[in-house]
Structure formats: structure tokens, C-alpha cells
Design a protein around this motif. Sequence first.
Motif, mmCIF file in Angstrom:
data_model
loop_
_atom_site.group_PDB
_atom_site.id
_atom_site.type_symbol
_atom_site.label_atom_id
_atom_site.label_comp_id
_atom_site.label_asym_id
_atom_site.label_seq_id
_atom_site.Cartn_x
_atom_site.Cartn_y
_atom_site.Cartn_z
ATOM 1 N N THR A 9 0.371 -1.136 0.137
ATOM 2 C CA THR A 9 -0.033 0.343 0.172
ATOM 3 C C THR A 9 0.658 1.288 -0.388
ATOM 4 O OG1 THR A 9 0.158 -0.060 2.559
ATOM 5 C CG2 THR A 9 -2.029 -0.986 1.226
ATOM 6 N N GLU A 10 2.099 0.978 -0.626
ATOM 7 C CA GLU A 10 3.350 2.066 -0.146
ATOM 8 C C GLU A 10 2.716 3.008 -0.896
ATOM 9 O OE1 GLU A 10 5.711 5.304 -0.209
ATOM 10 O OE2 GLU A 10 5.880 3.135 2.170
ATOM 11 N N ALA A 11 2.502 4.441 -0.803
ATOM 12 C CA ALA A 11 2.368 5.260 -1.886
ATOM 13 C C ALA A 11 3.548 5.829 -2.744
ATOM 14 C CB ALA A 11 1.960 6.613 -1.290
ATOM 15 N N GLN A 12 5.035 5.271 -2.467
ATOM 16 C CA GLN A 12 6.292 6.032 -3.146
ATOM 17 C C GLN A 12 6.478 5.094 -4.465
ATOM 18 O OE1 GLN A 12 9.545 8.511 -1.932
ATOM 19 N NE2 GLN A 12 9.487 7.173 0.110
ATOM 20 N N THR A 13 5.976 3.616 -4.067
ATOM 21 C CA THR A 13 7.031 2.263 -4.981
ATOM 22 C C THR A 13 7.033 2.670 -6.479
ATOM 23 O OG1 THR A 13 4.719 1.452 -4.853
ATOM 24 C CG2 THR A 13 6.046 0.623 -2.597
ATOM 25 N N GLY A 14 5.716 3.788 -7.007
ATOM 26 C CA GLY A 14 5.852 3.887 -8.698
ATOM 27 C C GLY A 14 7.609 5.019 -8.747
ATOM 28 N N MET A 15 9.051 3.853 -8.134
ATOM 29 C CA MET A 15 9.924 4.643 -9.098
ATOM 30 C C MET A 15 10.657 4.829 -10.393
ATOM 31 S SD MET A 15 11.186 5.077 -5.506
ATOM 32 C CE MET A 15 11.248 5.076 -3.837
ATOM 33 N N ILE A 16 11.313 6.129 -9.823
ATOM 34 C CA ILE A 16 11.662 6.330 -11.967
ATOM 35 C C ILE A 16 13.170 6.426 -11.635
ATOM 36 C CG2 ILE A 16 11.344 7.341 -13.507
ATOM 37 C CD1 ILE A 16 8.383 8.254 -13.284
ATOM 38 N N LEU A 17 12.864 7.569 -11.227
ATOM 39 C CA LEU A 17 14.202 7.702 -10.703
ATOM 40 C C LEU A 17 14.518 9.618 -9.849
ATOM 41 C CD1 LEU A 17 16.896 8.903 -13.987
ATOM 42 C CD2 LEU A 17 17.241 10.339 -11.459
ATOM 43 N N THR A 18 15.288 8.834 -8.544
ATOM 44 C CA THR A 18 15.520 9.696 -7.258
ATOM 45 C C THR A 18 16.726 10.525 -7.393
ATOM 46 O OG1 THR A 18 16.941 7.969 -6.086
ATOM 47 C CG2 THR A 18 14.017 8.233 -6.847
ATOM 48 N N TYR A 19 16.410 11.734 -5.974
ATOM 49 C CA TYR A 19 17.675 12.544 -5.607
ATOM 50 C C TYR A 19 19.110 11.716 -5.820
ATOM 51 C CZ TYR A 19 20.828 15.641 -3.069
ATOM 52 O OH TYR A 19 21.467 16.043 -2.555
ATOM 53 N N ALA A 20 18.849 10.642 -4.802
ATOM 54 C CA ALA A 20 19.224 10.215 -4.493
ATOM 55 C C ALA A 20 20.601 9.055 -5.769
ATOM 56 C CB ALA A 20 19.503 8.603 -3.572
ATOM 57 N N GLU A 21 20.170 8.681 -6.742
ATOM 58 C CA GLU A 21 20.719 8.116 -7.649
ATOM 59 C C GLU A 21 21.463 9.039 -8.272
ATOM 60 O OE1 GLU A 21 19.668 5.799 -12.210
ATOM 61 O OE2 GLU A 21 18.090 6.518 -10.857
ATOM 62 N N VAL A 22 21.152 10.347 -8.644
ATOM 63 C CA VAL A 22 21.174 11.260 -9.641
ATOM 64 C C VAL A 22 23.006 11.615 -8.826
ATOM 65 C CG1 VAL A 22 22.062 13.303 -10.176
ATOM 66 C CG2 VAL A 22 19.269 12.300 -10.192
ATOM 67 N N GLN A 23 22.609 12.358 -7.063
ATOM 68 C CA GLN A 23 23.922 12.075 -6.457
ATOM 69 C C GLN A 23 24.841 11.748 -6.580
ATOM 70 O OE1 GLN A 23 24.848 15.258 -4.084
ATOM 71 N NE2 GLN A 23 23.361 15.903 -5.862
ATOM 72 N N LEU A 24 24.734 9.578 -6.495
ATOM 73 C CA LEU A 24 25.774 8.280 -6.441
ATOM 74 C C LEU A 24 26.184 8.821 -7.855
ATOM 75 C CD1 LEU A 24 23.855 6.168 -4.545
ATOM 76 C CD2 LEU A 24 25.913 7.190 -3.783
ATOM 77 N N ILE A 25 25.295 8.931 -9.203
ATOM 78 C CA ILE A 25 26.212 9.686 -10.338
ATOM 79 C C ILE A 25 27.400 10.546 -10.129
ATOM 80 C CG2 ILE A 25 25.401 9.286 -12.702
ATOM 81 C CD1 ILE A 25 22.740 8.048 -12.138
ATOM 82 N N LEU A 26 27.156 11.146 -9.514
ATOM 83 C CA LEU A 26 28.104 12.005 -9.291
ATOM 84 C C LEU A 26 29.354 11.877 -8.531
ATOM 85 C CD1 LEU A 26 25.426 15.264 -10.233
ATOM 86 C CD2 LEU A 26 26.865 14.998 -11.934
ATOM 87 N N ALA A 27 29.281 11.024 -7.699
ATOM 88 C CA ALA A 27 30.657 10.127 -6.887
ATOM 89 C C ALA A 27 30.541 9.981 -8.063
ATOM 90 C CB ALA A 27 29.472 9.962 -5.757
ATOM 91 N N GLU A 28 30.013 8.232 -8.473
ATOM 92 C CA GLU A 28 31.187 8.112 -9.258
ATOM 93 C C GLU A 28 31.849 8.991 -10.023
ATOM 94 O OE1 GLU A 28 30.229 4.304 -12.782
ATOM 95 O OE2 GLU A 28 29.407 4.851 -11.379
ATOM 96 N N ALA A 29 31.659 9.821 -11.044
ATOM 97 C CA ALA A 29 32.190 10.975 -11.876
ATOM 98 C C ALA A 29 32.948 11.280 -11.331
ATOM 99 C CB ALA A 29 30.880 11.593 -12.760
ATOM 100 N N ALA A 30 33.179 11.773 -10.050
ATOM 101 C CA ALA A 30 34.090 12.482 -9.822
ATOM 102 C C ALA A 30 34.936 12.062 -8.930
ATOM 103 C CB ALA A 30 33.589 12.666 -8.064
ATOM 104 N N ALA A 31 34.685 10.505 -9.065
ATOM 105 C CA ALA A 31 35.869 9.442 -8.513
ATOM 106 C C ALA A 31 36.812 9.499 -9.523
ATOM 107 C CB ALA A 31 35.324 8.224 -7.524
#
Length: 506
Positions: A351-373
Motif C-alpha cells: 500500500t506504500e505510495a512511493q513504490t512507483g520509483m523512476i529516478l531519485t535524487y539519491a541516484e543522481v548524487q551517486l552517479i555524480l560521486a562515480e563521475a567525481a571519483a
Amino acid sequence: MKKIIYKITVVVLVLGILLPSCTKDFTKTNTDPNNSPEATPAQLMAPALVNVLTANLLRNRNFNNELMQVTVDISDADGKVFRYDYRATWSDYLYNAWYAELSNFKDMYRIAGEPLTKTPTYQAVSLICQSWVYSLLTDTYGDVPYFKSNLAKDSAIVEPPFDAQKEIYLDIFKKLEEANTILATVNTTTYPMKADSDPVFSGDIAKWRRFGNSLYLRLLMRISGKAEVAQQCIDKIKQIATTTAYPLISKIEESAILRWTGAGPYVSPLMGVREQDFRAPGIAEFFINNLTTWNDPRIDIPTWGNNSFNRWRIAPYSGAYLGVPSGYVPGETPVKKSYFYSTTSAFNLMTEAQTGMILTYAEVQLILAEAAAKGWITGTASTYYNNGAQASIKQWLPNWTVDIVTYLAAADMDWSESFTLDQKMELIHLQKYYALFLTDLQQWFEYRRTGHPILPKGAGLRNNGVMPARMTYPVYVQSTNATHYRQAIAVQGPDVISTQVWWQKP
């Protein structure tokens, strides 16, 4: 004669999938009160989004989660996904669902470009959604029909050729560039989006632009390991990350999530799973052990009957959170321990409302972490990493106030510049694994790209113990599009789960 009849029958079924512009569950939504012979862009948008997310979430539950050691559907039977063993029939559902909704998104673009219904905002959103769905298709199957797909109705192309994954990706990038340009310049007063037509951002055009560019970033990173396009991808990642021309998702509230309200068509597809089936798989040891070791707040041990702090609603076993090994040898059937709780009378992931995940802020930050690393962008990798880890938790627990650096240090997950790149990648992708929880097949895609996080290998794994690289094409494609099917496998490789897609190949 029987073979001819069979082939005709299958063709009719395929056309039934690929031709519709509207979805039967949304007949009322897609009925124009002015008796127009076709739906408006606003009427097409919500049904297509809901149906894509429905397919994504159901296969996330019973396919991605089994491969990626979130759950274990305990059984000694053949064809168990957690042993890297699944039947060809698994391929049909996503292939059919995604291509069916591409027809809607393409109709949305076409109608929004016509003089009497001109709405460039909907055209831009259509381009973003097409890019999203086509990326899911090609990352799941490899080479797929792209440039001439979904043209049976308009151009009578019922046997579209398969296109190379590289060419698909490069054209997706063109679509995302065009969408960013449109949304950067469109007059939102003249061409607004209807809030009730948009279950993701409620008509907020700026957020759609951020999502489109964040999707662009995800896909650039995905193919950045291919030497033939690596520098092109790195240059674009740097441009997106360091200029204002490509705004990204910049906070949790801007995450692309379709929230299930429970009203009308916005009922989570997990509600359609029988309660006993939903709680049947056990939680895998890998998934639960990390969380317990870290003392992760998403699974704080609840007072039974009042588990308001157990955000993911994982049921304890004998007072503790315990998992089962994935990939075990048949005959060594483990006892199911913790599982995802289910009941229609209390809050849980069904019944959780936010299971319709597409792309989150957390994912964006971790993509940038990889690019910076990797030294591709300026900025501190540790900052992006900490932001991503924190956002992954606060997505579920907005009021969580523990300092993220303190939390990661206590969990022995804190960043160190002295680590090797491989060690940094393991840190990033272990956090990303949890950030991608419930997000279609992204955990699987990222593991195939990077080999992270490192998953334990059970002795009962099939496919030589190697993570499957793709789904096979639906069986009916072999007969309904035989010529192009044979051409595709001649180029890509045998139609088996071990054949790597283009971006995986050395």
C-alpha cells in the motif's frame, strides 16, 4: 496449414499489442467530451505512465529482486530466477507492456505537434518518456526494434528491423537534447501542462526538465565504459554536471516518482498480488545483513503491532532480522525467516505510495560521486557520496536527523580518498543498490555494468554462476519477425541469457 494458421494468429495478437493508442483500463479517462476521434496528449499521458510503472514494479518484485538478492522465492523447482534460471516466457511481459505504451507516448508526441492541438510541453515530455522506455527495452534485451517500431498502424510496418544498441543510445540522447531545449524555452503560460494529467510532477514543467536531464546522466554513465563513445560520454557528463544548461534533480522532492494515491487508476499494482504470495519470498541474507550491520534506520526493530519505524515493513524472525542464502543448492532448502510484511488492513509496501520509483535524487548524487571519483567532473566525490547515502534514507524517513558522516563511520561505510577506485566503486554501488530499491531493473543493469556491489555466489547457481546479461526475445518474435530476428542474433550473438549486450562487451 496448421503452421500458417498459427502464424496468422500470433501476428494478430502482436498487432493487438502494438497498435492501441489507449489503454482499456482508462476508457473513461481517454474519452474526449467533445467527441474527438482520438485522445488528447493530456489524456494519453497518465495511462501510459501508470501502465509502464505497473509492469516495472511487478517485474522488479519477481525478477530483479530475485537476481539481485533482495528476496529468495524458496523452492527446489526448476526455473527459479534466484538461481539464474528462468524460462523464455519471462521475456514476453515487459516486451509487450513497454512497446504497447510506446504507441501511446508516440501518439502523444504526434497529436501535440498538430496545429489544432499544438502543445510543445507534451511533446517534450513524450520524448523523455520514450527515451526512458526505450532505454529499459534495450538494456533488458539488447538490440531491439527502435527507428521503425510501433509503425504498424501508420506505416503498415509489422516486421520492424532490430537496431543496434549503440545507435539506439545515440538517438535517445538526441531526444533528450531536444526535450531539454523545448522545456528551456517553452512559454508555460501559453502551453501549460494539466496537473491532473501528470501523476508524476502534477504538471511542473521544470521538474520534467530536471528528470529528463537526470535520465540523460544515467544513460551516459551506462555506456561510458565503451571505448568508442567514452570520451563523448565523459565530455557530456561534465557539461551536464557543471553548467546551468542542464538542470538536474537537486533535492528529494524533485525525484521522479509516481505516487499511488489509491484513488481511481492510481492503485499500486502490488495490491493486485495476493497477500500470501507477496509475503512468500524470504528476504535474502545479502539485503538484510548489510542493513542490520549498519543499524540502518529503515529497519529499526519495531514493537510488534506498532511498527511505525520499520519503514520497509520487514517482518522480524524470532526477534531479529534474518535472511536466507540466495543461489543455494536444490535439496538444501533453507527455512524462510524475515519477509516483506503484507496485509490490506495495515501499512506495508503493498500500500506504500512511493513504490512507483523512476529516478531519485539519491541516484543522481551517486552517479555524480562515480563521475567525481573517476576524475571526470569537479566537486568532491565524498560529498556526492554522502549526499546520496543520506538522500536514500531520507527518501523513506524525512525526519531522520542523524549526521550522515557519523552514520557511515559507525557502519564502516565512510569514504576515504586513500581507497582504490575499485574500493570507491564498491562503496558507491552498495549505497546505490539500496537507493535503487523498487526502481524497475536498475539494480540488475548497474551490476551488469560495474560488477558492484559484490554479491555472494551460491553453489546452486546456473549459467556457470555468471549473472544473466539479458532476457531472451519473446518466442513469438521468432515467427512473427523471423527475418529480422535472425539478423539480430547474427550480429548480437545467440538468443540466450549469457549473451552480453553492446555496452557490456569489452
